[in-house]
Design an enzyme around this catalytic site. Structure first.
Site, PDB file in Angstrom:
ATOM      1  N   GLY A   1       0.803  -1.216   0.000  1.00 52.80           N
ATOM      2  CA  GLY A   1       0.000   0.000   0.000  1.00 52.80           C
ATOM      3  C   GLY A   1       0.835   1.265   0.000  1.00 52.80           C
ATOM      4  O   GLY A   1       0.299   2.362   0.028  1.00 52.80           O
ATOM      5  N   CYS A   2       2.142   1.108  -0.019  1.00 52.50           N
ATOM      6  CA  CYS A   2       3.043   2.258  -0.058  1.00 52.50           C
ATOM      7  C   CYS A   2       3.611   2.392  -1.470  1.00 52.50           C
ATOM      8  O   CYS A   2       3.932   1.400  -2.112  1.00 52.50           O
ATOM      9  CB  CYS A   2       4.188   2.082   0.940  1.00 52.50           C
ATOM     10  N   ALA A   3       3.751   3.622  -1.927  1.00 54.01           N
ATOM     11  CA  ALA A   3       4.310   3.860  -3.258  1.00 54.01           C
ATOM     12  C   ALA A   3       5.793   3.502  -3.290  1.00 54.01           C
ATOM     13  O   ALA A   3       6.308   3.050  -4.301  1.00 54.01           O
ATOM     14  CB  ALA A   3       4.112   5.320  -3.654  1.00 54.01           C
TER      15      ALA A   3
END
Length: 134
Positions: A49-51
């Site tokens: 969920g993190c870029a």
């Protein structure tokens, strides 16, 4: 509820009026952290969920929660450092009771992070809460 260490960040942010100074402060917090050992950068510690690439390595010893982490993005590494100051040293019950979004809002981060960074921060907080609940 925030740790005294996190309250220091809140006080520092009150002193830093310009958001760019606050941004640099967060990055400096990340630079001051020891890097996470490569052996701990595994799928089990990776935060989805993190870029950017993010790893959190939580530990519970004698009922006390703490975690280490790392990222390939300097601002995200800084956010990890801020979260460490919010959570490290708390009991599992205290970790579950922390309203991290409200605490981070005290820093004004909600207004100054990109949507991707905000989603990543939310994913890190959710991972911490899941570990504390397990």
């Amino acid at each position: 509820m925030a740790t005294p260490s996190f309250e220091e960040i809140v006080e520092d942010f009150e002193f830093l009026e310009d958001w760019e100074d606050r941004y640099r402060y967060v990055i400096e917090q990340g630079k001051a952290m020891d890097p996470l050992e490569d052996a701990l950068k595994v799928p089990a510690t990776k935060v989805d969920g993190c870029a950017s690439q993010v790893w959190l390595h939580p530990q519970v010893e004698n009922g006390v929660f703490r975690f280490d982490g790392d990222s390939d993005a300097m601002i995200v590494k800084g956010l990890i450092a801020v979260l460490r100051r919010l959570y490290n040293g708390l009991s599992l019950a205290e970790v579950r009771a922390v309203d991290a979004r409200a605490e981070m809002a005290r820093l004004g981060l909600n207004d100054h992070l990109s949507a991707q960074r905000s989603n990543g921060l939310r994913a890190m907080i959710e991972r911490i809460q899941l570990v504390a609940a397990a």
